[in-house]
Scaffold this motif. Structure first.
Motif, PDB file in Angstrom:
ATOM      1  N   VAL A   1      20.115  38.510  73.441  1.00  0.00           N
ATOM      2  CA  VAL A   1      18.747  38.044  73.236  1.00  0.00           C
ATOM      3  C   VAL A   1      17.846  39.187  72.795  1.00  0.00           C
ATOM      4  O   VAL A   1      16.998  39.037  71.900  1.00  0.00           O
ATOM      5  CB  VAL A   1      18.196  37.395  74.527  1.00  0.00           C
ATOM      6  CG1 VAL A   1      16.711  37.075  74.376  1.00  0.00           C
ATOM      7  CG2 VAL A   1      18.977  36.130  74.856  1.00  0.00           C
ATOM      8  N   SER A   2      18.032  40.375  73.397  1.00  0.00           N
ATOM      9  CA  SER A   2      17.212  41.531  73.051  1.00  0.00           C
ATOM     10  C   SER A   2      17.430  41.974  71.610  1.00  0.00           C
ATOM     11  O   SER A   2      16.482  42.324  70.896  1.00  0.00           O
ATOM     12  CB  SER A   2      17.538  42.683  74.004  1.00  0.00           C
ATOM     13  OG  SER A   2      16.834  43.852  73.648  1.00  0.00           O
ATOM     14  N   LYS A   3      18.675  41.948  71.167  1.00  0.00           N
ATOM     15  CA  LYS A   3      19.003  42.408  69.818  1.00  0.00           C
ATOM     16  C   LYS A   3      18.679  41.386  68.731  1.00  0.00           C
ATOM     17  O   LYS A   3      18.187  41.722  67.650  1.00  0.00           O
ATOM     18  CB  LYS A   3      20.492  42.761  69.722  1.00  0.00           C
ATOM     19  CG  LYS A   3      20.883  44.056  70.393  1.00  0.00           C
ATOM     20  CD  LYS A   3      22.375  44.289  70.163  1.00  0.00           C
ATOM     21  CE  LYS A   3      22.843  45.582  70.801  1.00  0.00           C
ATOM     22  NZ  LYS A   3      24.287  45.821  70.565  1.00  0.00           N
ATOM     23  N   GLU A   4      18.982  40.107  69.011  1.00  0.00           N
ATOM     24  CA  GLU A   4      18.949  39.098  67.950  1.00  0.00           C
ATOM     25  C   GLU A   4      18.036  37.908  68.219  1.00  0.00           C
ATOM     26  O   GLU A   4      17.915  37.025  67.379  1.00  0.00           O
ATOM     27  CB  GLU A   4      20.376  38.585  67.706  1.00  0.00           C
ATOM     28  CG  GLU A   4      21.374  39.687  67.389  1.00  0.00           C
ATOM     29  CD  GLU A   4      22.805  39.195  67.427  1.00  0.00           C
ATOM     30  OE1 GLU A   4      23.059  38.114  66.866  1.00  0.00           O
ATOM     31  OE2 GLU A   4      23.659  39.881  68.026  1.00  0.00           O
ATOM     32  N   GLY A   5      17.437  37.865  69.402  1.00  0.00           N
ATOM     33  CA  GLY A   5      16.587  36.725  69.735  1.00  0.00           C
ATOM     34  C   GLY A   5      17.371  35.627  70.419  1.00  0.00           C
ATOM     35  O   GLY A   5      18.603  35.562  70.331  1.00  0.00           O
ATOM     36  N   SER A   6      16.662  34.747  71.089  1.00  0.00           N
ATOM     37  CA  SER A   6      17.318  33.684  71.851  1.00  0.00           C
ATOM     38  C   SER A   6      18.080  32.702  70.951  1.00  0.00           C
ATOM     39  O   SER A   6      19.042  32.070  71.382  1.00  0.00           O
ATOM     40  CB  SER A   6      16.287  32.921  72.685  1.00  0.00           C
ATOM     41  OG  SER A   6      15.265  32.383  71.846  1.00  0.00           O
ATOM     42  N   GLY A   7      17.645  32.580  69.686  1.00  0.00           N
ATOM     43  CA  GLY A   7      18.328  31.667  68.767  1.00  0.00           C
ATOM     44  C   GLY A   7      19.775  32.056  68.526  1.00  0.00           C
ATOM     45  O   GLY A   7      20.610  31.204  68.177  1.00  0.00           O
ATOM     46  N   ALA A   8      20.112  33.339  68.718  1.00  0.00           N
ATOM     47  CA  ALA A   8      21.487  33.791  68.500  1.00  0.00           C
ATOM     48  C   ALA A   8      22.453  33.135  69.470  1.00  0.00           C
ATOM     49  O   ALA A   8      23.649  33.015  69.184  1.00  0.00           O
ATOM     50  CB  ALA A   8      21.556  35.310  68.643  1.00  0.00           C
ATOM     51  N   LEU A   9      21.957  32.684  70.620  1.00  0.00           N
ATOM     52  CA  LEU A   9      22.824  32.054  71.612  1.00  0.00           C
ATOM     53  C   LEU A   9      23.329  30.690  71.158  1.00  0.00           C
ATOM     54  O   LEU A   9      24.264  30.145  71.741  1.00  0.00           O
ATOM     55  CB  LEU A   9      22.088  31.914  72.946  1.00  0.00           C
ATOM     56  CG  LEU A   9      21.710  33.220  73.648  1.00  0.00           C
ATOM     57  CD1 LEU A   9      20.863  32.940  74.874  1.00  0.00           C
ATOM     58  CD2 LEU A   9      22.962  34.014  74.030  1.00  0.00           C
ATOM     59  N   LEU A  10      22.706  30.132  70.140  1.00  0.00           N
ATOM     60  CA  LEU A  10      23.153  28.838  69.607  1.00  0.00           C
ATOM     61  C   LEU A  10      23.950  28.989  68.316  1.00  0.00           C
ATOM     62  O   LEU A  10      24.228  28.013  67.631  1.00  0.00           O
ATOM     63  CB  LEU A  10      21.942  27.928  69.362  1.00  0.00           C
ATOM     64  CG  LEU A  10      21.180  27.492  70.618  1.00  0.00           C
ATOM     65  CD1 LEU A  10      19.987  26.633  70.233  1.00  0.00           C
ATOM     66  CD2 LEU A  10      22.091  26.731  71.579  1.00  0.00           C
ATOM     67  N   THR A  11      24.321  30.224  67.991  1.00  0.00           N
ATOM     68  CA  THR A  11      25.127  30.459  66.797  1.00  0.00           C
ATOM     69  C   THR A  11      26.453  29.696  66.904  1.00  0.00           C
ATOM     70  O   THR A  11      27.151  29.786  67.909  1.00  0.00           O
ATOM     71  CB  THR A  11      25.430  31.962  66.640  1.00  0.00           C
ATOM     72  OG1 THR A  11      24.207  32.691  66.588  1.00  0.00           O
ATOM     73  CG2 THR A  11      26.217  32.221  65.358  1.00  0.00           C
ATOM     74  N   GLY A  12      26.787  28.948  65.867  1.00  0.00           N
ATOM     75  CA  GLY A  12      28.042  28.208  65.853  1.00  0.00           C
ATOM     76  C   GLY A  12      27.988  26.858  66.529  1.00  0.00           C
ATOM     77  O   GLY A  12      29.024  26.216  66.737  1.00  0.00           O
TER      78      GLY A  12
END
Length: 337
Positions: free
Chosen positions: A90-101
């Motif tokens: 989350v710190s590096k890429e934002g919370s949206g990264a957790l929904l990648t894929g």
């Protein structure tokens, strides 16, 4: 007036006194009562229930899967536990990264769930009919393992391209914008080989995982029902759902441990392209040697959480949807015992 039809002959001679009873309990023609689904209709309902259960659970746990995959692919970076890894992503890429894929995950496991659960019921029925009920009951563990293993093989053929797309999206931020972009790029740049480079590892992971999943669930569910001191038919729908959840947690944790090394290899092999002349087997051996035993079990904690949760959810959703759809015609070896 007398009724001539045999369907309504029982109404002949009904008295006014009986009219209230007749209105309270109307007589239905056989066509209105409906028949239990069977054949293709029954297995289609099994498949739909499994597809929905797998798509919902895997889709909901996409954030955990993202973190688990990062821990496997970059253990030197994500090496301070699952919670810290969440914060790092989350710190590096934002919370949206957790929904990648999320797209390929939901689509892939919808197809896989249909073929896995529907296929399991189909192959279980086929094997039982070949062996005979008495032999099948005496060897029900082997029946569970064989039926689930065959079903998973065909399910993986459908899952592999979408799983390859998911892993590429997670492991290479910016690779593509979602399911269609990632799928199209792999198809254009690598062709069919790009989608199925991980087919060996996915079989190595998913087949033992699914065999353990169904085997331990069937055994656990049988023991849990026995512990209630009642027959399954005597239990409420809420109690059955609770037993499905509990059995799912048990089977999920067992299956997660069995398939963890192959899951790590699958993540690694889909991250990098093969060198010229390099075979899939050769790549797997090389990766396993580089990782060692400890590396193969990296992310085990996150995977216990993920697989235990989603397996419990899958069996609960699967059981509930089957009940709603009236798909209750499958073989139950424990019940026959």
């Amino acid at each position: 007036m007398a009724f001539q039809s045999p369907l309504f002959s029982q109404l002949n001679g009904i008295t006014a006194k009986d009219a209230k009873v007749a209105r309270a309990f109307p007589i239905h023609a056989p066509a209105e009562a409906g028949e239990a689904p069977k054949g293709v209709d029954l297995f289609a309902r099994f498949a739909f229930a499994g597809a929905v259960g797998c798509a919902i659970t895997h889709g909901a746990l996409t954030p955990v899967d993202v973190v688990k995959t990062r821990m496997q692919l970059e253990p030197e970076v994500y090496n301070r536990g699952m919670i810290t890894a969440f914060r790092q992503v989350v710190s590096k890429e934002g919370s949206g990264a957790l929904l990648t894929g999320l797209g390929p995950t939901a689509a892939g496991y919808f197809l896989q769930g249909a073929l896995k659960f529907g296929g399991y019921e189909f192959w279980k029925k086929t094997i039982i009919e070949q062996l005979g009920m008495e032999t099948a009951v005496a060897n029900r563990g082997a029946v569970y393992l064989a039926a689930s293993g065959i079903a998973e093989f065909f399910a993986d053929i459908a899952l592999c391209p979408l799983e390859a797309t998911r892993i590429r999206l997670v492991s290479e931020p910016g690779f593509a914008n979602g399911l269609f972009g990632g799928f199209g790029r792999i198809a254009k740049e690598e062709g069919l080989k790009g989608f199925y480079s991980g087919f060996g590892p996915i079989l190595f992971k998913q087949v033992p995982y699914t065999m353990a999943k169904f085997y331990f669930f069937e055994i656990a569910f049988e023991a849990l029902v026995k512990a209630t001191g009642k027959q399954k038919e005597q239990l409420s729908s809420g109690a059955i759902t609770g037993l499905n959840l509990t059995g799912g947690v048990i089977s999920g944790c067992c299956a997660a441990f069995v398939s963890q090394p192959a899951d790590t290899l699958l993540s690694k092999i889909n991250k990098t392209k093969a060198l010229p002349g390099e075979t899939t087997t050769g790549r797997l051996v090389k990766i396993a040697q580089q990782l060692g035993l400890r590396g193969l079990f990296a992310g085990m904690g996150a995977r216990f959480v993920m697989i235990g949760t989603l397996t419990a959810g899958q069996f609960a959703i699967y059981g509930d949807i089957k009940r709603v759809l009236g798909a209750t015609g499958g073989y139950e070896l424990a019940k026959a015992k």
